[in-house]
Design a protein around this motif. Sequence first.
Motif, PDB file in Angstrom:
ATOM      1  N   PHE A  21       0.837  -1.211   0.000  1.00  0.00           N
ATOM      2  CA  PHE A  21       0.000   0.000   0.000  1.00  0.00           C
ATOM      3  C   PHE A  21       0.867   1.254   0.000  1.00  0.00           C
ATOM      4  CE2 PHE A  21      -2.336   3.371   2.187  1.00  0.00           C
ATOM      5  CZ  PHE A  21      -3.490   3.422   1.420  1.00  0.00           C
ATOM      6  N   HIS A  22       1.912   1.264   0.800  1.00  0.00           N
ATOM      7  CA  HIS A  22       2.792   2.428   0.885  1.00  0.00           C
ATOM      8  C   HIS A  22       3.564   2.674  -0.414  1.00  0.00           C
ATOM      9  CE1 HIS A  22       2.008   3.481   5.009  1.00  0.00           C
ATOM     10  NE2 HIS A  22       2.124   2.211   5.346  1.00  0.00           N
ATOM     11  N   GLU A  23       3.696   1.656  -1.230  1.00  0.00           N
ATOM     12  CA  GLU A  23       4.402   1.814  -2.505  1.00  0.00           C
ATOM     13  C   GLU A  23       3.648   2.712  -3.482  1.00  0.00           C
ATOM     14  OE1 GLU A  23       7.468   0.810  -3.655  1.00  0.00           O
ATOM     15  OE2 GLU A  23       7.773   0.395  -1.532  1.00  0.00           O
ATOM     16  N   ILE A  24       2.366   2.942  -3.232  1.00  0.00           N
ATOM     17  CA  ILE A  24       1.593   3.837  -4.103  1.00  0.00           C
ATOM     18  C   ILE A  24       2.291   5.181  -4.227  1.00  0.00           C
ATOM     19  CG2 ILE A  24      -0.579   5.132  -4.309  1.00  0.00           C
ATOM     20  CD1 ILE A  24      -1.976   2.710  -2.968  1.00  0.00           C
ATOM     21  N   TYR A  25       2.840   5.678  -3.116  1.00  0.00           N
ATOM     22  CA  TYR A  25       3.464   7.002  -3.125  1.00  0.00           C
ATOM     23  C   TYR A  25       4.882   6.998  -3.683  1.00  0.00           C
ATOM     24  CZ  TYR A  25      -0.599   8.883  -0.928  1.00  0.00           C
ATOM     25  OH  TYR A  25      -1.884   9.276  -0.696  1.00  0.00           O
ATOM     26  N   LYS A  30       0.832  10.211 -11.710  1.00  0.00           N
ATOM     27  CA  LYS A  30      -0.545   9.947 -11.288  1.00  0.00           C
ATOM     28  C   LYS A  30      -1.113   8.671 -11.916  1.00  0.00           C
ATOM     29  CE  LYS A  30      -4.762  12.653 -10.713  1.00  0.00           C
ATOM     30  NZ  LYS A  30      -5.324  13.998 -10.943  1.00  0.00           N
ATOM     31  N   GLU A  31      -0.883   8.493 -13.202  1.00  0.00           N
ATOM     32  CA  GLU A  31      -1.441   7.326 -13.900  1.00  0.00           C
ATOM     33  C   GLU A  31      -0.870   6.020 -13.340  1.00  0.00           C
ATOM     34  OE1 GLU A  31      -0.172  10.046 -15.564  1.00  0.00           O
ATOM     35  OE2 GLU A  31      -2.170  10.891 -15.896  1.00  0.00           O
ATOM     36  N   ASP A  32       0.437   5.988 -13.114  1.00  0.00           N
ATOM     37  CA  ASP A  32       1.065   4.791 -12.538  1.00  0.00           C
ATOM     38  C   ASP A  32       0.543   4.534 -11.128  1.00  0.00           C
ATOM     39  OD1 ASP A  32       2.553   4.384 -14.804  1.00  0.00           O
ATOM     40  OD2 ASP A  32       4.413   5.220 -13.978  1.00  0.00           O
ATOM     41  N   ALA A  33       0.399   5.600 -10.362  1.00  0.00           N
ATOM     42  CA  ALA A  33      -0.081   5.454  -8.986  1.00  0.00           C
ATOM     43  C   ALA A  33      -1.513   4.924  -8.958  1.00  0.00           C
ATOM     44  CB  ALA A  33       0.003   6.791  -8.252  1.00  0.00           C
ATOM     45  N   GLN A  34      -2.357   5.445  -9.840  1.00  0.00           N
ATOM     46  CA  GLN A  34      -3.741   4.966  -9.886  1.00  0.00           C
ATOM     47  C   GLN A  34      -3.807   3.509 -10.333  1.00  0.00           C
ATOM     48  OE1 GLN A  34      -5.492   8.076 -12.325  1.00  0.00           O
ATOM     49  NE2 GLN A  34      -6.381   9.035 -10.507  1.00  0.00           N
TER      50      GLN A  34
END
Length: 164
Positions: A21-25, A30-34
């Motif tokens: 979950f923390h890897e999102i940041y 933005k596209e990769d994170a989503q």
Amino acid sequence: MLEWFELHPELELAYRMKESFHEIYNCSDKEDAQAFARTWLDSLSPEMEYAFGAARTALTNWWGEIFNYYDHRVTNAYTESTNWLAKDMNRMGRGYSFEVMRARLIYEKQARKPTTKVRGIKPKPFLPEKVMYRFGIIDEKVKTIEYGPHIPTLCDLLDKSYFS
């Protein structure tokens, strides 16, 4: 941890889900994170739903707000910290409503000063400012940016009973 993971495989699964979950940041845009967040949500197993249900709900309910981080690289941490300080002060019984206390904390000039930045270079005026704007002598890109109250300054002011 490895010994605990051997004894409790569900603990390892929860740990891996949390770390993931923390890897999102850590995503670059933005596209990769989503896309990463959607994959994380899809990978949330039924046995972990109870542990990550609140994270799933927050992520889906605040999707736009969370991923705006990638557009501006600014979070609402100051706002949340200021609200926390206001709630603490309210619990101490200072005599103000939460809304009044929060406003005093957010708009306190002393606390905003360390986080206020001027961007651009403004030339020294040699004509009245109105004339300089009219003829394009002053660069209109010069602007003041405020990032919110400086939490350590607020804490110092609180310690000194400034808001009493």
